[in-house]
Design an enzyme around this catalytic site. Structure first.
Site, PDB file in Angstrom:
ATOM      1  N   HIS A 159     -26.110 -41.344 -30.613  1.00 52.77           N
ATOM      2  CA  HIS A 159     -25.579 -41.476 -31.966  1.00 52.77           C
ATOM      3  C   HIS A 159     -26.334 -42.594 -32.664  1.00 52.77           C
ATOM      4  O   HIS A 159     -26.599 -43.637 -32.068  1.00 52.77           O
ATOM      5  CB  HIS A 159     -24.084 -41.812 -31.947  1.00 52.77           C
ATOM      6  CG  HIS A 159     -23.509 -41.951 -33.321  1.00 52.77           C
ATOM      7  ND1 HIS A 159     -23.106 -40.852 -34.068  1.00 52.77           N
ATOM      8  CD2 HIS A 159     -23.336 -43.031 -34.112  1.00 52.77           C
ATOM      9  CE1 HIS A 159     -22.688 -41.269 -35.254  1.00 52.77           C
ATOM     10  NE2 HIS A 159     -22.821 -42.581 -35.302  1.00 52.77           N
ATOM     11  N   ASP A 240      -9.393 -36.828 -36.835  1.00 51.41           N
ATOM     12  CA  ASP A 240     -10.473 -37.494 -37.570  1.00 51.41           C
ATOM     13  C   ASP A 240     -10.634 -36.905 -38.965  1.00 51.41           C
ATOM     14  O   ASP A 240     -10.790 -37.652 -39.937  1.00 51.41           O
ATOM     15  CB  ASP A 240     -11.789 -37.407 -36.800  1.00 51.41           C
ATOM     16  CG  ASP A 240     -12.886 -38.193 -37.502  1.00 51.41           C
ATOM     17  OD1 ASP A 240     -12.671 -39.398 -37.732  1.00 51.41           O
ATOM     18  OD2 ASP A 240     -13.923 -37.612 -37.860  1.00 51.41           O
ATOM     19  N   ARG A 247      -8.945 -42.256 -45.347  1.00 50.34           N
ATOM     20  CA  ARG A 247      -9.711 -43.519 -45.404  1.00 50.34           C
ATOM     21  C   ARG A 247     -10.585 -43.540 -46.646  1.00 50.34           C
ATOM     22  O   ARG A 247     -10.713 -44.556 -47.329  1.00 50.34           O
ATOM     23  CB  ARG A 247     -10.594 -43.653 -44.159  1.00 50.34           C
ATOM     24  CG  ARG A 247      -9.844 -44.075 -42.912  1.00 50.34           C
ATOM     25  CD  ARG A 247     -10.693 -43.862 -41.660  1.00 50.34           C
ATOM     26  NE  ARG A 247     -11.906 -44.647 -41.652  1.00 50.34           N
ATOM     27  CZ  ARG A 247     -12.990 -44.370 -40.924  1.00 50.34           C
ATOM     28  NH1 ARG A 247     -13.014 -43.312 -40.131  1.00 50.34           N
ATOM     29  NH2 ARG A 247     -14.049 -45.139 -40.951  1.00 50.34           N
ATOM     30  N   SER A 262     -13.545 -42.967 -34.842  1.00 52.82           N
ATOM     31  CA  SER A 262     -13.971 -41.715 -35.460  1.00 52.82           C
ATOM     32  C   SER A 262     -15.201 -41.142 -34.742  1.00 52.82           C
ATOM     33  O   SER A 262     -15.258 -39.952 -34.414  1.00 52.82           O
ATOM     34  CB  SER A 262     -14.260 -41.991 -36.935  1.00 52.82           C
ATOM     35  OG  SER A 262     -14.961 -40.946 -37.525  1.00 52.82           O
ATOM     36  N   LYS A 266     -15.114 -37.928 -31.391  1.00 53.07           N
ATOM     37  CA  LYS A 266     -15.850 -36.660 -31.527  1.00 53.07           C
ATOM     38  C   LYS A 266     -16.863 -36.500 -30.391  1.00 53.07           C
ATOM     39  O   LYS A 266     -17.069 -35.407 -29.874  1.00 53.07           O
ATOM     40  CB  LYS A 266     -16.543 -36.595 -32.888  1.00 53.07           C
ATOM     41  CG  LYS A 266     -15.543 -36.349 -34.020  1.00 53.07           C
ATOM     42  CD  LYS A 266     -16.194 -36.361 -35.390  1.00 53.07           C
ATOM     43  CE  LYS A 266     -16.565 -37.752 -35.805  1.00 53.07           C
ATOM     44  NZ  LYS A 266     -16.876 -37.987 -37.168  1.00 53.07           N
TER      45      LYS A 266
END
Ligand code: URA
Length: 539
Positions: A159, A240, A247, A262, A266
């Site tokens: 990520h 999420d 949010r 978040s 995932k």
């Protein structure tokens, strides 16, 4: 005069400068905005001050929702607010309950908005973020690859916190899958966020490419090519989707704990066991200061480990575009260039190889010559073939990708730009559309001394490459080609960058102001590309 919007008023409250008159007859205010304002104040003020403030808000707005009276503080959400306000940590049970009931609509948006606002003021401890991540993960399905993992396959992913010209996933995912036959890469990715690009938008510039794969299609892809890049589906982490939307509406996006929950929920739900984080730092990164990036990377690692992930992170530089091109289709073209073996000494490929090596190591397949194997997987064309297989498997038009490679062979977009062959670049990007090419040339002899990268990213977004709200369409063809890197000597008139635009949207000329050439640039100040490796310290 237009009344202020809810998110702005929540921000004003957080900064201690809310003007109560802005609440009167304000048609922009929903109940969850007011609950977030009250939740913020409850985190900031003493009980007495808070009750006076609450009465003023209720009087001015006629608000009848959550937190309008002290009795609301006795509810389960109210007692969580009180706990946090008093400096106590939430139990795993209360966090799990909160998330579960919110997804089941037993907790309202107003109650959740107050909780999110409180988190923005008070933050969360690592143990609370571990619980939040677990609860969010448990809110939906998990992809199940046990058929493969029981045979020794290991699921890996990476990520990145995002940047400009950071199309690393497009090269990295097929590369590790092609190099190590026991590795599977179920890569759930995102769309562009703010000034940064998104992997899904880039892949969708390939005609027909589908990112909305079903769980069955992903499982089939893992059996066949061992790699897929796809969007979160509604059955995965529904918490999420619901929390992120709230949010966004309540200005509660930037808290690190909420971001970590978040992202990691995932990643865990997609079935990966290994995660390598790339936390960007520099003037184009969300965490511009190194210390903040390090804290974030550390939190990611600790919360990941607390949820059973084998996770490490690198902190890498985002003070200049990572690659040569930014923009959706341009970044796919760039990936094809790397996968064809070009530019192997570039910063981009250094990041790719560093992340790939770590993914392989954490998956348990490291060997003395991991990097050599990875490099050979590029030079042999195996990684390129795997990319093509992934395109076909996700219904992308393979002929159009092959045509792109053919049109470019043996050159690159950068070489064409340097030769002024813009007609040919237009043909490659989109023969049907007239594109415009705004050149940026050095105004003096010197060295490239700085990129104002967030401004550049914002301008690329304004050209049409990114969105301002969910559902906006993106222009796949516009973007930026950079022909020079920080510290590079340039002569007056030399090409530094080309802005590819549609002649209508954005202000291509503006990017000129954001790229600096100075007579003196101290090479000693050039930012290091790979700054630090971060490992979990807890659990
Ligand atoms: N990416 C995510 O998936 N969630 C966030 O909150 C921020 C970035």
């Amino acid at each position: 005069m237009d009344k202020k919007q809810g998110p702005q008023l929540i921000q004003d409250t957080r900064g201690g400068n809310l003007n109560l008159d802005d609440l009167v007859d304000n048609p922009n205010l929903e109940g969850f905005h007011i609950a977030a304002i009250l939740g913020t104040v409850y985190g900031l003020m003493t009980d007495d001050d808070c009750s006076a403030f609450r009465s003023s808000v209720v009087k001015r707005t006629g608000y009848e929702g959550f937190l309008r009276s002290p009795s609301d503080m006795g509810s389960s959400v109210g007692s969580m607010l009180r706990e946090k306000r008093d400096g106590n940590e939430w139990t795993g049970r209360s966090v799990a309950d909160l998330v579960h009931k919110y997804v089941a609509n037993q907790i309202t948006n107003e109650e959740m908005a107050a909780v999110l606002a409180m988190i923005m003021v008070k933050g969360m401890a690592t143990s609370e973020i571990v619980s939040l991540t677990r609860a969010m993960t448990d809110s939906g399905d998990r992809l199940d690859f046990s058929e493969l993992t029981e045979q020794g396959y290991v699921a890996v992913d990476k990520h990145s916190t995002g940047g400009i010209s950071d199309g690393v996933s497009l090269v990295l995912a097929p590369l590790v899958a092609a190099a190590y036959p026991q590795i599977i890469v179920p890569m759930m990715s995102g769309r562009g966020l703010g000034h940064t690009g998104g992997t899904l938008d880039k892949l969708e510039s390939i005609p027909g490419f589908r990112v909305d794969l079903s769980e069955d299609e992903i499982r089939a892809a893992m059996l066949e090519t061992r790699v897929a890049i796809f969007a979160p589906m509604p059955s995965i982490v529904p918490a999420d989707g619901k929390m992120y939307a709230l949010r966004d509406l309540t200005n509660c996006v930037s808290d690190s704990g909420l971001i970590v929950g978040s992202i990691l929920s995932k990643k865990i739900a997609e079935g990966t066991k290994v995660l390598v984080m790339d936390t960007k730092t520099g003037n184009g990164a969300f965490k511009s200061k190194f210390e903040d990036a390090k804290l974030f990377a550390q939190l990611m690692c600790n919360v990941g480990r607390g949820n059973g992930l084998n996770v490490n992170g690198f902190i890498t530089d985002m003070n200049q575009p990572l690659g040569m091109y930014a923009g959706n289709k341009l970044e796919v073209l760039e990936a094809l260039e790397y996968l064809r073996g070009l530019h192997q000494d570039s910063d981009f490929m250094k990041v790719v190889y560093t992340l790939a090596e770590k993914m392989v190591e954490l998956a348990g397949f490291a060997e003395e010559n991991t990097r050599v194997r990875l490099h050979e997987t590029i030079t042999s064309g195996a990684a390129y073939d795997t990319f093509l297989k992934m395109v076909r498997q996700q219904h992308g038009d393979l002929a159009s990708v092959r045509k792109l490679a053919r049109l470019l062979h043996p050159t690159s977009i950068l070489t064409l730009a340097q030769a002024g062959e813009y007609e040919r670049i237009n043909q490659v990007l989109s023969p049907e559309d007239k594109l415009y090419f705004t050149e940026i040339r050095a105004e003096r002899d010197g060295m490239v001394s700085g990129f104002q990268l967030t401004s550049i990213g914002e301008e690329i977004r304004a050209l049409g490459a990114g969105r301002y709200k969910q559902g906006d369409s993106v222009n796949p063809y516009v973007g930026l080609i950079t022909a020079a890197r920080l510290g590079q000597p340039v002569r007056k008139g030399e090409l530094i960058a080309v802005v590819v635009n549609d002649g209508k949207k954005g202000s291509p000329e503006k990017i000129r102001e954001y790229i600096h050439v100075s007579e003196n640039y101290d090479l000693g100040t050039k930012p290091r590309l790979i700054k630090e490796l971060v490992k979990p310290t807890a659990g």
